[in-house]
Design an enzyme around this catalytic site. Sequence first.
Site, PDB file in Angstrom:
ATOM      1  N   GLU A  84      21.828   3.021  42.671  1.00 28.37           N
ATOM      2  CA  GLU A  84      23.071   3.647  43.124  1.00 28.37           C
ATOM      3  C   GLU A  84      23.724   2.949  44.315  1.00 28.37           C
ATOM      4  O   GLU A  84      24.935   3.010  44.481  1.00 28.37           O
ATOM      5  CB  GLU A  84      22.803   5.119  43.462  1.00 28.37           C
ATOM      6  CG  GLU A  84      22.425   5.980  42.274  1.00 28.37           C
ATOM      7  CD  GLU A  84      23.497   6.010  41.198  1.00 28.37           C
ATOM      8  OE1 GLU A  84      24.697   6.067  41.537  1.00 28.37           O
ATOM      9  OE2 GLU A  84      23.140   5.956  40.010  1.00 28.37           O
TER      10      GLU A  84
ATOM     11  N   SER B   7      16.612  66.650  22.761  1.00 22.22           N
ATOM     12  CA  SER B   7      15.315  67.317  22.913  1.00 22.22           C
ATOM     13  C   SER B   7      14.395  66.664  23.936  1.00 22.22           C
ATOM     14  O   SER B   7      13.325  67.209  24.232  1.00 22.22           O
ATOM     15  CB  SER B   7      14.604  67.369  21.556  1.00 22.22           C
ATOM     16  OG  SER B   7      15.329  68.163  20.645  1.00 22.22           O
TER      17      SER B   7
END
Length: 759
Positions: free
Chosen positions: A176, A454
């Site tokens: 780089e 229920s």
Amino acid sequence: MSFTNKNKKSKLALLWKLLLVAGVIALMAIIYLDSTIRSTFTGKKWSVPSTVYARPLELYEGAPLTVRDLKTELGMLGYRFVSRLDNPGQANINGNAVNIYTPGFQFSDDLEPARKVALRIQDGSISQLSSSDGAQLLRLEPLAIGGIYPSHHEDRLLVQLSEVPEPLQNMLVAVEDNRFYSHIGISPRGIARALIANIKDGGISQGASTLTQQLIKNYYLTSERTLTRKAQEAVMALLLELHFSKSEILEGYINEIYLGQDGPRSIHGFGLASQYYFNRPLADLPLEQQALLVALVRGASYYNPWRNPARALERRNLVLDIAVREERLDIDLAEKAKSRPLGIGGPSVTRNKRYPAYLDLVRRQLQRDYKEEDLSSSGLSIFTHFDPLVQMSAESSLAANIANHEASGQSKELQGAVVITRPNTGAVIAVLGGKDGRYAGFNRALDARRQIGSLLKPAVYLTALEQSEEYTLATPISDDAYTLALPNGDLWEPKNYDLKDHGDVLLYKALAHSYNQATARLGNTIGVDEVVDTVHRLGVDQNFPALPSVTLGAVDLLPIEVAQMYQTIASDGFYTPLMAINAVLDPKGELLTSYPLEVDKRFDAASIYMLSHAMQAVTHEGTAKALEWLLPDFPVAGKTGTTNDLRDSWFAGFSGDMMAVVWLGKDDNTSTGLTGSSGALRVWADIFKQRSRLPIQNLPPENIKMVWVDQDTGQGSQPSCTNTIPLPFVEGTEPEEEIRCQQGATKVIDWFKNLVDKI
């Protein structure tokens, strides 16, 4: 002539003034940029997300575990299965014998060191265990199940330069910016080369970025290609080099650079990239893997090793060649590295560890103690009770059952939710917010408020059983037609699901068979206000009016609220707040917050014991009787729930080591065609068949006495009599009368006597 000279002098003065103004503006801009760099690049440079961890898998002799589950857990943790253990993060499985080389981990309470472990698994548990340091109780490192990210969704694992392998540093610089250690932040030669190319192309087509400039661009600026932005980048690069060392700049670059995408999460820095691609710490990577990470700098998507392995391999080898050419790597080491494969982990290992519904719960509970900004930027370690194996079973069970119902053509567009806890602690171990457990959409477990039907009935019967002088499990209650005049003059006339009246039935049987008429009559007799109070004591904070229909579950609750309610029943009447989080650590490993077990006794043991007994009856003679063959010889307790027009299918229940609530329904609230038994129960049973190891214990308190009673009348009876069952009673409330059943010769004599009377 004099006029011309004056004009020239005036223009020159104006020019100097403009230059002076421009100089002042430039100086102010430089001062501002300098201040920005010095203030932001010192100290906390990045917003580091918090990492959320699952529970660690504990290993000890006698621990319930199968080879299959252990292999699954090791796979999720990123272990490599090899023939010989050489490095941490490796495992070997040969039949029932398992060898593991753990990497170690810093927990909230202790450091678990790296060690070699040998164990043998027999009949669903660990039969033998030995370790390199003699430990007999140890923990695998926990699975990282997600993070709490800042708005930009950047994730990174910060590393110091001393933790970065030197070959990686050398390859990065060689590829780089080979003059990194000699330039002052910008490269005049590179600028000249780029300038010529840009003039030829008639625009900004080529940059001249050094590592320092790349860091400036990624950390401070955008990727826009303009001369102004490039000039700003160059000035800031010079300033960065002025104030910070090359080592600090390189370390910043290594932590900042973008190296991949994991769904919405972007992978930044070599530290996290090492875990993401190889499931290993950066310091442990061999040369060929270091080179691949450097290769990704030029284009993480273009060189993605999962999508483009050939392209990634070619780029990796080029990185090695460039490092050799620039004399930053030995040629023999490079050639050996080039001969090796990419060595990446499978993408499924890293990418599919997403549990959005559970992470949603974690975030909501954390927000009671932490600011959102701290959660998304301070790099906290959050340890939870999440069990990935239980979650996996819940996901597969829910998805498979919904797929089966949809394939029948009767239940299209079904959705579901699941909440699973540990009864003894209130620890939430799994959450599903929809049929696709990895989809971060509407979290039905936490946000879908639906009528529970229920599922509320146990609160009615618990309220009655607390009045032990008035009600026992053997108390006959009427299930005849029931009509109640309402204050507005209307009549409320609830009906049973089978549209039949059943006369007088024992109290436990009314719950087991979920008789609406008996329950409505009972609830309105003992008082709806009392029932509502019981619901609140069970852990439901929501307020709702004490209407008669509450007794039949005309209440809208969230699945997580139902789970809290049933958690109290499963934990013998002790209220324990549902908690997903165990502890929170700061980035240095120091404990910030612990979340200990909280217990509040809200019901007496005898009443809860009798209720649990009745809820066991639900599963072997009542509406959940299917569990007799779905979970044979494995006692559990629970309750089905079905709402009007079959809009909601519920089941909530528990064993000795798990409690779970399952809901099935449609988002548009239309009919599913499913009852609690035909829908949610099947999902629940499938999960418990796979994951529950301990049947319900339900040990009776000292003041409970088991007495045989007649199933029809509730009168005392004897074990030898037909139609009798044992039921628990609080001492002093058992039936006073006892039926004497006829046996042997007495039965024969009575038979002949009846025959003679008929003649």
